[in-house]
Design a protein around this motif. Sequence first.
Motif, PDB file in Angstrom:
ATOM      1  N   MET A  68       0.827  -1.188   0.000  1.00 16.98           N
ATOM      2  CA  MET A  68       0.000   0.000   0.000  1.00 16.98           C
ATOM      3  C   MET A  68       0.869   1.248   0.000  1.00 16.98           C
ATOM      4  N   LYS A  69       0.544   2.186  -0.865  1.00 18.99           N
ATOM      5  CA  LYS A  69       1.284   3.435  -0.940  1.00 18.99           C
ATOM      6  C   LYS A  69       0.568   4.493  -0.099  1.00 18.99           C
ATOM      7  N   PRO A  70       1.243   5.115   0.878  1.00 21.03           N
ATOM      8  CA  PRO A  70       0.605   6.174   1.663  1.00 21.03           C
ATOM      9  C   PRO A  70       0.330   7.398   0.803  1.00 21.03           C
ATOM     10  N   ALA A  71      -0.681   8.159   1.173  1.00 16.64           N
ATOM     11  CA  ALA A  71      -1.062   9.350   0.421  1.00 16.64           C
ATOM     12  C   ALA A  71      -0.859  10.584   1.292  1.00 16.64           C
ATOM     13  N   PHE A  72      -0.662  11.728   0.612  1.00  9.22           N
ATOM     14  CA  PHE A  72      -0.423  12.981   1.321  1.00  9.22           C
ATOM     15  C   PHE A  72      -1.382  14.055   0.818  1.00  9.22           C
ATOM     16  N   SER A  73      -1.956  14.767   1.787  1.00 12.78           N
ATOM     17  CA  SER A  73      -2.947  15.801   1.490  1.00 12.78           C
ATOM     18  C   SER A  73      -2.523  17.109   2.154  1.00 12.78           C
ATOM     19  N   PRO A  74      -1.910  18.029   1.412  1.00 13.51           N
ATOM     20  CA  PRO A  74      -1.504  19.300   2.007  1.00 13.51           C
ATOM     21  C   PRO A  74      -2.700  20.118   2.484  1.00 13.51           C
ATOM     22  N   SER A  75      -2.590  20.639   3.694  1.00 14.83           N
ATOM     23  CA  SER A  75      -3.628  21.506   4.254  1.00 14.83           C
ATOM     24  C   SER A  75      -3.361  22.925   3.776  1.00 14.83           C
ATOM     25  N   ARG A  82       9.941   8.526   4.888  1.00 17.52           N
ATOM     26  CA  ARG A  82      10.564   7.236   4.541  1.00 17.52           C
ATOM     27  C   ARG A  82      11.390   6.706   5.706  1.00 17.52           C
ATOM     28  N   LYS A  83      12.150   7.587   6.335  1.00 13.07           N
ATOM     29  CA  LYS A  83      13.000   7.170   7.454  1.00 13.07           C
ATOM     30  C   LYS A  83      12.155   6.689   8.623  1.00 13.07           C
ATOM     31  N   GLN A  84      11.084   7.408   8.916  1.00 12.09           N
ATOM     32  CA  GLN A  84      10.261   7.085  10.076  1.00 12.09           C
ATOM     33  C   GLN A  84       9.395   5.837   9.865  1.00 12.09           C
ATOM     34  N   THR A  85       9.057   5.542   8.624  1.00  8.89           N
ATOM     35  CA  THR A  85       8.095   4.464   8.362  1.00  8.89           C
ATOM     36  C   THR A  85       8.703   3.294   7.581  1.00  8.89           C
ATOM     37  N   GLU A  86      10.003   3.218   7.552  1.00  8.21           N
ATOM     38  CA  GLU A  86      10.679   2.155   6.789  1.00  8.21           C
ATOM     39  C   GLU A  86      10.161   0.774   7.216  1.00  8.21           C
ATOM     40  N   GLY A  87       9.723   0.004   6.231  1.00  7.88           N
ATOM     41  CA  GLY A  87       9.254  -1.345   6.481  1.00  7.88           C
ATOM     42  C   GLY A  87       7.805  -1.473   6.822  1.00  7.88           C
ATOM     43  N   ILE A  88       7.112  -0.352   7.027  1.00  5.10           N
ATOM     44  CA  ILE A  88       5.703  -0.421   7.412  1.00  5.10           C
ATOM     45  C   ILE A  88       4.804  -0.550   6.186  1.00  5.10           C
ATOM     46  N   TYR A  89       5.088   0.249   5.155  1.00  8.59           N
ATOM     47  CA  TYR A  89       4.264   0.210   3.938  1.00  8.59           C
ATOM     48  C   TYR A  89       4.964  -0.649   2.899  1.00  8.59           C
ATOM     49  N   LEU A  90       4.435  -1.818   2.659  1.00 11.11           N
ATOM     50  CA  LEU A  90       5.049  -2.763   1.725  1.00 11.11           C
ATOM     51  C   LEU A  90       4.117  -3.047   0.569  1.00 11.11           C
ATOM     52  N   PHE A 141       4.687  10.509  12.421  1.00  8.16           N
ATOM     53  CA  PHE A 141       4.535   9.672  11.227  1.00  8.16           C
ATOM     54  C   PHE A 141       4.593   8.180  11.563  1.00  8.16           C
ATOM     55  N   LYS A 142       5.564   7.771  12.367  1.00  5.07           N
ATOM     56  CA  LYS A 142       5.766   6.349  12.624  1.00  5.07           C
ATOM     57  C   LYS A 142       4.586   5.735  13.355  1.00  5.07           C
ATOM     58  N   GLN A 143       4.130   6.371  14.434  1.00  2.00           N
ATOM     59  CA  GLN A 143       3.031   5.769  15.194  1.00  2.00           C
ATOM     60  C   GLN A 143       1.722   5.810  14.422  1.00  2.00           C
ATOM     61  N   LEU A 144       1.527   6.812  13.593  1.00  2.00           N
ATOM     62  CA  LEU A 144       0.328   6.855  12.767  1.00  2.00           C
ATOM     63  C   LEU A 144       0.360   5.745  11.713  1.00  2.00           C
ATOM     64  N   ALA A 145       1.517   5.538  11.115  1.00  4.48           N
ATOM     65  CA  ALA A 145       1.656   4.475  10.124  1.00  4.48           C
ATOM     66  C   ALA A 145       1.472   3.104  10.762  1.00  4.48           C
ATOM     67  N   GLN A 146       2.055   2.907  11.925  1.00  7.19           N
ATOM     68  CA  GLN A 146       1.927   1.619  12.612  1.00  7.19           C
ATOM     69  C   GLN A 146       0.480   1.326  12.989  1.00  7.19           C
ATOM     70  N   ALA A 147      -0.287   2.369  13.258  1.00  8.18           N
ATOM     71  CA  ALA A 147      -1.694   2.184  13.616  1.00  8.18           C
ATOM     72  C   ALA A 147      -2.558   1.854  12.410  1.00  8.18           C
ATOM     73  N   GLY A 148      -2.036   2.112  11.205  1.00 10.15           N
ATOM     74  CA  GLY A 148      -2.773   1.766   9.996  1.00 10.15           C
ATOM     75  C   GLY A 148      -3.255   2.934   9.178  1.00 10.15           C
ATOM     76  N   ASN A 149      -2.806   4.148   9.492  1.00 12.70           N
ATOM     77  CA  ASN A 149      -3.256   5.288   8.708  1.00 12.70           C
ATOM     78  C   ASN A 149      -2.750   5.217   7.270  1.00 12.70           C
ATOM     79  N   GLU A 150      -3.547   5.780   6.366  1.00 11.77           N
ATOM     80  CA  GLU A 150      -3.233   5.702   4.932  1.00 11.77           C
ATOM     81  C   GLU A 150      -3.001   7.067   4.290  1.00 11.77           C
ATOM     82  N   THR A 151      -3.770   8.081   4.700  1.00 11.10           N
ATOM     83  CA  THR A 151      -3.613   9.420   4.134  1.00 11.10           C
ATOM     84  C   THR A 151      -3.228  10.384   5.245  1.00 11.10           C
TER      85      THR A 151
END
Length: 229
Positions: free
Chosen positions: A1-8, A221-229, A184-194
């Motif tokens: 899964m590729k994470p998405a980014f939404s600028p505020s 990338r540094k904070q979430t390495e290995g989480i999004y595969l 970033f890391k804890q949000l990614a580990q919890a399963g966030n996508e955007t």
Amino acid sequence: MKPAFSPSLMCMDLTKFREQIETLNGRADLYHVDIMDGHYVKNLTLSPFFIEQLSKVATIPIDAHLMAEKPNDFLVDACIDAGASIISIHPEVVHAELFRTIAHIKKLGCQVGIVLNPATPLAIIEPFAHLIDKLTIMTIDPGFAGQPFLTEMVEKIADAKRFRAEQGLAFTLEVDGSCNEKTFKQLAQAGNETFIVGTSGLFGLDHDLSTAWEKMEAIFRKQTEGIYL
């Protein structure tokens, strides 16, 4: 899964509107436009007129986050007419009109997002979760940028992911509030996508937005390495 980014975009430099949007068009996945009415939250930000101007140069979807007491009065239709692709609402403000509101937004060709304040329980979405396209978990109280991250919301994100899997649903998971190097890391580990990125996550990283985006991506990338595969 590729994470998405939404600028505020309430955090962007409006004096460089076209330049910054053209920079983000080739990088971001969607735009986050906060519309506050001064009543639901004690702040005023962007507007349907802003969306109309944005739609002239944007090449990615526009998400209108309506922080308003009566979004059905005119904001929903005004934002769609202006060019919004997604209408994100807080369920507390539509009450008995919720199903009609969702049906109306979809009839007009837009996706539907539901936004949960930190104090709003996940259970509120159970009757209509099968109808929504996106679920946004706020990790700060709504109304102002720059508030401290509420760590209590990390488990709420994980619960939302589990609920979606158990019910066989397809809405995307999004976080609004303090998405940055510290979270970033804890949000990614919890399963966030955007990830909705504002001043701390993007715009404040460098005066040049292209450079700021590169820094944000490198940090992520540094904070979430290995989480999004």
